[in-house]
Design an enzyme around this catalytic site. Structure first.
Site: not given
Ligand SMILES: Nc1ncnc2c1ncn2[C@@H]1O[C@H](COP(=O)(O)OP(=O)(O)O)[C@@H](O)[C@H]1O
Lengths: 220, 579, 80, 80
Positions: A87, A195, A197
Site C-alpha cells: 500500500c 494488504h 498483512e
C-alpha cells in the site's frame, strides 16, 4: 531471521505488519523509526507498511521517499536486501525509483476498501514461491491512490520479464493492465497495493496472505 | 493591542446572551466585563457548552451500573470489560459545519470525537457514523453525501482507525439540516484512565498539537471586527482538519500517558482554549493563569479574544506534574508537535489571561459553571399518532413490485457505496463490519479472544410519531442488535438531534424521547455513559425529524461464541422470534 | 521572492479528476465545457535574493520532491 | 477558448499540505523556503465564442462546483 518494519509518523499498518511477521517468523520484527539513519546490519528483510507516512500531502509516499531512513534503505536494497512495500509502502518504493511507475488517484476518485481477488501471475519470485502459479488469493485493498501507471515501454518490459507478480481479477482502481504488484529487476524489491498483512487471520477475514510471508522467510 | 470596544446591548446580543444572562454576569463580576470576558461567558453559556436547555432532562438518565467506571461528565464514558481492560466511547454531532463544508465538517467531526476518547487514555479502535440527509432528489443532497462520506473516510482512514459501521437515512426533513453524528470507541487500561480535573496549585499547563489560528470563531467576531482594519482578512472560517497531526497527537499522548507525567488532560473542542481551561480548573477547584503570548499561533496579530475563542483543531491542554516538564517536551518534540508551557494552576479560583504585559481578563471561574443558565423550557407533549392496525392497510396486488420498491428505497438500499470508502480492516481486529451487513460491528480486543460489539440506531419516523415510544425503540434496537451477534449489551452513548428548544412542541419531542430512552435503559439496566445534544437543527421554522441517535456497546467475552449473518446455507430453517 | 510552481499531468496520463470535473459541469448544464484538466500550483515564499540562483534551486526542489516526473511536468514562475 | 481557474485556500484557513511541503523542503536542505501554499489549477477547454460571456459562465461554475467559497477563493484567466 530478523525482520524489520519502518515506522513513519503516520504509518498505520505498522502494527498489522509486525503482527503478521511475528506470526510467521515467531520473532518480533525491529521497528525502525523514520528518523533513524540506518537499517541495522542484522536485518534480513524490511517491510514498508501501509498508512499515510507524512500525511501523504503533495503525493502519496513522496515525502517519505525523501527521508534519511529511506535513503539508507535504497542503498541497501540496491545491494540486494529484500524489501517489500504494501500500500503506502508500494507508493514510497515507486517514489524512490526502486520500482518503476507511479500510483495515481483511483479511477473513480474514491477511496476503496474491500477484499480483492488477485491472480498470482508469477509464482517464481521470492515473494510468491509458496503459491501455485495462476492461483487466486484474496487480500483486502484499502487505498485512494492505487491506480498503477507506467508508460507502455515500461509495462511491456515488466510483463516480458515476469515482473508483474499479482494482477487484480476485478480491477478496483483503474491500474494499467490490472497490475496489483510488481518486483524490481533483481527480484529483491517488491511492492503491491493490496494488504497481505491483513489476510493472516481466519477471524479477520482469511489467511491467504500467509503464503506471501512464508515465501519471503523461505527465501532467506 | 487595539483598545477593546465598550460593551453595548448590541454586542451582548451578538454574543447570543440574553439581557437576563448579562445581568447575572454584571452581578457576579461587580463590574462590566471587557470584550474578552464577555466572549468567554458567551461561549461557556452557549447551548453547546452549557446544555442550558437540556441539562435538567439529561439528569434523569440512568448513568450507573456494575460496569460503569465513568458516566457522563467527562470527555467520554468509560466501562469495564474485565481483565483490566476498559472501553471508552462517545458519540458527537458535527451537523452545521458539515452542511457548510461537507468534507471538512465531517472530517473534523471524526477528529473531534477521537480526541474525546484518546484524551482519556484510550487508543481509538473503532469509528461509527450515523448520517441523515435530505431527499436524494434535492439539489444539494448529492454534493453533501459525497463530501461527508469522503470527509469521514479521509480523516479516519488516514489516522488508521477502522470505520466499522453506521447508518444512513434520507428524508426531506433533513433537506436544510443534515445530521453527521460520529462515534468513537477506544481501548484503555482501567488503571490508566485520564481525567480532566486540574489538581494542585503551581502546576504547569501545557499546550500541545497544532498552532492556533482564526478557525471557526463564530458570529461573535462581528464585534471584534469593529476594532480592526483588515476585517476581510480575518473573516471567520470553517475549521480544516489535519488527520496527520491527529495521528501524531494520539501517538504522543499515549506515549506520555504511559509515564506519570500527566495530572489532567482535556482536548480543545468547541470554544477551544476557553472551555478546556475553564473545565479543567472548575473540576479541580483551582484557578488558572495563562500567558497568551506563549500560545503557538498560526497567524500574526491574533488578539486574546481570537485565541480564546478559536476552534482550531488537533490541540490539547494538559496539567503536567512539576519536574516532568522536560519529559513532556521530549515526547511532543519527538512527534514534531507544537508544545508550549502556557500557564500555571493557581489558588485564586480565577481565570487570569496575560497578553503583552497586560491582564486582559480576570474572572472567577466558578460562576461560569455554577451560574450557567439552566432553563426549564416550556414543553408540550406530542400527541402520539393513532396506531395503525394491519387491517387498515390494503394488501398489495403485486408482491414483486412491493419488494422492488422496498429494495429501491434509499433507506433500505445497500450502503456499500458509502462503507467501501471507509477503511474497515486497519488494525486487523475487525471481525465483522458494514461489509457483511450484520446488526452490529465486532472488533476484537487486540491480542485477546474477546471483542466488543458496536451499533448505532435510531428510527426518526418512530420518534416523530411518538417521541416516548420512539425513544424507547432506539435504545431497544441497539440492545437487540448487540444481542443478535452474541454480545452482552453494556452501555450506550447518544447524540440527541432536535430543532429549536425554544418552541414548546420541539421541547416536547425532546423531553418525550429522553423519557422513553430512559425507560428502556432502566428496563435493561443499560446505562447512558456519554452523549451529546445538538439543538436548533432547523431552517425557516422547519425542524428536522427528532433524531436521538443511540450508540450501543456490548462485550463478547469469548470469540469462540458469536454470530454474524455469514454461514446461512441452503435448506437452513428460519425461525421468527417475538410477536 | 515568490516562486509559483505549476504541476500538471503529462500528456497521455489519464486524468480522472479532470474528466470528473468536465462531466459534472456538463451535468450542471454547462455544455460549453469540452474538457477539463486538473493540476496543482505550489506557491513558495523564498528568502533568496538572486533570481537565477532561486530558479535553479526551485528546479531542484521539483525534481527531488514537488513533481513526480514519471507522470507530471512542471513550470516555474518567479515573482518579486 | 481556454479558461484557467486558480483555486486556493483563503488567507487564515489552515493549509496542512502547504505546511508539510515547506517542512519537507527544509528537511531536504532548502533552507530558503519560508512557507509554501498549495492550490489547484483547473484548465477548461470551452467552446464559447464570447469572452465576457465565457467569463461570466466560468464564474458560475466556480460558485456552483469548482470552489467552495467558504474556505477557497478563485481567480479566472481566459486565453484563446
Ligand atoms: N454511514 C455508514 N457508515 C458505515 N456503515 C454504514 C453506514 N450506513 C450503513 N452502513 C452499514 O450498512 C449496513 C446496512 O445498513 P442498514 O441498511 O442501515 O442496515 P440495518 O437496517 O440492518 O441497520 C450495516 O452493516 C451498516 O453498518
Amino acid at each position: 531471521m530478523q525482520t524489520a518494519v519502518i515506522v513513519f509518523p503516520a504509518s498505520n499498518c505498522d502494527r498489522d505488519a509486525a503482527t503478521a511477521l511475528e506470526k510467521v517468523t515467531g520473532k518480533a520484527p525491529k521497528m525502525i523509526w523514520h528518523r533513524d539513519s540506518e537499517i541495522p546490519a542484522d536485518v534480513d528483510f524490511v517491510c514498508i507498511p501501509g498508512g499515510f507516512s507524512y500525511g501523504d500531502y503533495l503525493r502519496s509516499g513522496a515525502m517519505a521517499s525523501c527521508s534519511p531512513i529511506v535513503a539508507d534503505l535504497v542503498e541497501k536494497a540496491n545491494k540486494g536486501l529484500p524489501v517489500a512495500g504494501f500500500c503506502n509502502g508500494f507508493q514510497i518504493l515507486t517514489e524512490t525509483g526502486l520500482l518503476p511507475g507511479a500510483l495515481m488517484r483511483n479511477k473513480n476518485l474514491k477511496f476503496v476498501c474491500r477484499p480483492e481477488r488477485l491472480v498470482v501471475n508469477n509464482a517464481n519470485t521470492r515473494f510468491t514461491s509458496q503459491y501455485e502459479a495462476k492461483s487466486i488469493v484474496t487480500y483486502p485493498v484499502a487505498h485512494h491512490d492505487g491506480s498503477y501507471f507506467a508508460d507502455d515501454a515500461t509495462l511491456n518490459k515488466l510483463e516480458k520479464e515476469g515482473r508483474v507478480v499479482f494482477r487484480y481479477a476485478d480491477n478496483p482502481n483503474g491500474s494499467m493492465r490490472d497490475i496489483a504488484g510488481i518486483v524490481n529487476e533483481a527480484g529483491n524489491v517488491f511492492g503491491m497495493m493490496p494488504h497481505p498483512e491483513r489476510a493472516v487471520d481466519e477471524l479477520h477475514g482469511g489467511t491467504d496472505g500467509l503464503g506471501l510471508f512464508k515465501s519471503i522467510i523461505e527465501s532467506i | 493591542m487595539a483598545k477593546l470596544p465598550d460593551i453595548t446591548p448590541e454586542i451582548v446580543a451578538e454574543h447570543g446572551l440574553s439581557e437576563d444572562e448579562y445581568k447575572i454576569i454584571l452581578k457576579r463580576l461587580g463590574r462590566e466585563p471587557n470584550l474578552n470576558e464577555l466572549g468567554i461567558f458567551s461561549v461557556m453559556w452557549s447551548e453547546h457548552c452549557s446544555y442550558k436547555s437540556s441539562r435538567r432532562h439529561l439528569g434523569k438518565f440512568l448513568t450507573t451500573g456494575d460496569r460503569v467506571i465513568q458516566g457522563p461528565g467527562e470527555n467520554a464514558g468509560v466501562i469495564d470489560i474485565d481483565d483490566g481492560d476498559a472501553i471508552i466511547f462517545k458519540m458527537e454531532s458535527h451537523n452545521h459545519p458539515s452542511y457548510i463544508e461537507p468534507y471538512q465538517g465531517a472530517a473534523t467531526g471524526v477528529g473531534g470525537i477521537m480526541r474525546d476518547v484518546f484524551t482519556m487514555g484510550a487508543r481509538p479502535i473503532a469509528l461509527m457514523n450515523a448520517l441523515r440527509f435530505g431527499e436524494p432528489t434535492h439539489p444539494k443532497t448529492k454534493t453533501l453525501v459525497n463530501g461527508v462520506v469522503a470527509g469521514i473516510g479521509g480523516y479516519g482512514n488516514c489516522v488508521g482507525v477502522p470505520t466499522v459501521g453506521g447508518e444512513t437515512n434520507f428524508h426531506k426533513g433533513y433537506n436544510g439540516n443534515i445530521l453527521v453524528n460520529a462515534m468513537c470507541v477506544g481501548l484503555a487500561r482501567t488503571d490508566n484512565v485520564f481525567y480532566s480535573a486540574a489538581k494542585g496549585v503551581g502546576n504547569p499547563i501545557f499546550y500541545v498539537g497544532s498552532k492556533t489560528g482564526r478557525d471557526g470563531i463564530h458570529g461573535a467576531t462581528m464585534a471584534s471586527a469593529e476594532f480592526d482594519d483588515e476585517s476581510d482578512e480575518k473573516r471567520p472560517t470553517v475549521q480544516v482538519g489535519d488527520p496527520f497531526k491527529e495521528k501524531l497527537l494520539i501517538e504522543a499522548c499515549l506515549e506520555l500517558m504511559a509515564t506519570d507525567a500527566i495530572i489532567a488532560i482535556q482536548d480543545m473542542g468547541a470554544a477551544g482554549l476557553t472551555s478546556s481551561s475553564i473545565e479543567m480548573a472548575d473540576k479541580g477547584g483551582v484557578g488558572i493563569d495563562l500567558d497568551l503570548d506563549k500560545v503557538p499561533q498560526r497567524e500574526e496579530g491574533m488578539t486574546p479574544y481570537e485565541m480564546m475563542l478559536s476552534e482550531s483543531q488537533e490541540r490539547m491542554l494538559m496539567v503536567i506534574q512539576p519536574g516532568k516538564e522536560q519529559l513532556a517536551f521530549d515526547v511532543f518534540e519527538k512527534w514534531e508537535l507544537d508544545v508550549a508551557k502556557i500557564g500555571v494552576t493557581t489558588d485564586t479560583g480565577n481565570l487570569v489571561l496575560n497578553h503583552k504585559g497586560k491582564v486582559v481578563c480576570d474572572i472567577p471561574i466558578s460562576p461560569l459553571a455554577d451560574d450557567a443558565p439552566n432553563y426549564d423550557r416550556p414543553h408540550v407533549k406530542t400527541e402520539p399518532r393513532p396506531v395503525l392496525t394491519a387491517e387498515e392497510i390494503h394488501e398489495t396486488q403485486d408482491y414483486n413490485d412491493a419488494l422492488v420498491k422496498i429494495i429501491q428505497s434509499p433507506d433500505i438500499a445497500s450502503k456499500r457505496w458509502i462503507w467501501e470508502q471507509y477503511d474497515r480492516h486497519v488494525m486487523t481486529d475487525t471481525i465483522d463490519s458494514s461489509q457483511s451487513g450484520g446488526d452490529a460491528a465486532i472488533v476484537r480486543i487486540h491480542g485477546t479472544n474477546k471483542a466488543v460489539a458496536i451499533t448505532t440506531d435510531c428510527t426518526p419516523r418512530y420518534v416523530q410519531a411518538d417521541p416516548y415510544e420512539g425513544g424507547k425503540q432506539c435504545v431497544a434496537e441497539t440492545w437487540r442488535n448487540l444481542s443478535c451477534v452474541g454480545a452482552d449489551p453494556i452501555a450506550i452513548t447518544d447524540c440527541l438531534n432536535f430543532g429549536n428548544p425554544e418552541r414548546p412542541e420541539i421541547m416536547g419531542q425532546f423531553v418525550g424521547a429522553i423519557d422513553g430512552m430512559n425507560e428502556a435503559c432502566r428496563a435493561f439496566a443499560y446505562p447512558v455513559v456519554s452523549g451529546n445534544v445538538s439543538l436548533y437543527n432547523e431552517t425557516n421554522g422547519e425542524a428536522i425529524p427528532p433524531t436521538p441517535a443511540v450508540g450501543g456497546v456490548g462485550l463478547i467475552p469469548n470469540l469462540d461464541f458469536f454470530k454474524t449473518l455469514k454461514g446461512a446455507k441452503d435448506g437452513d430453517t428460519l425461525i421468527l422470534i417475538g410477536e | 521572492m515568490k516562486a509559483l510552481v505549476y504541476i500538471g499531468l503529462k500528456p497521455g496520463v489519464l486524468d480522472p479528476q479532470g474528466r470528473a470535473i468536465a462531466r459534472s459541469l456538463n451535468d450542471l448544464g454547462f455544455d460549453e465545457v469540452n474538457n477539463a484538466f486538473q493540476g496543482k500550483v505550489i506557491e513558495l515564499d523564498l528568502s533568496s535574493e538572486d533570481k537565477t540562483e532561486a530558479k535553479a534551486q526551485v528546479e531542484k526542489m521539483c525534481e527531488k520532491l514537488l513533481a513526480n516526473t514519471v507522470i507530471e511536468s512542471y513550470r516555474i514562475e518567479l515573482r518579486d
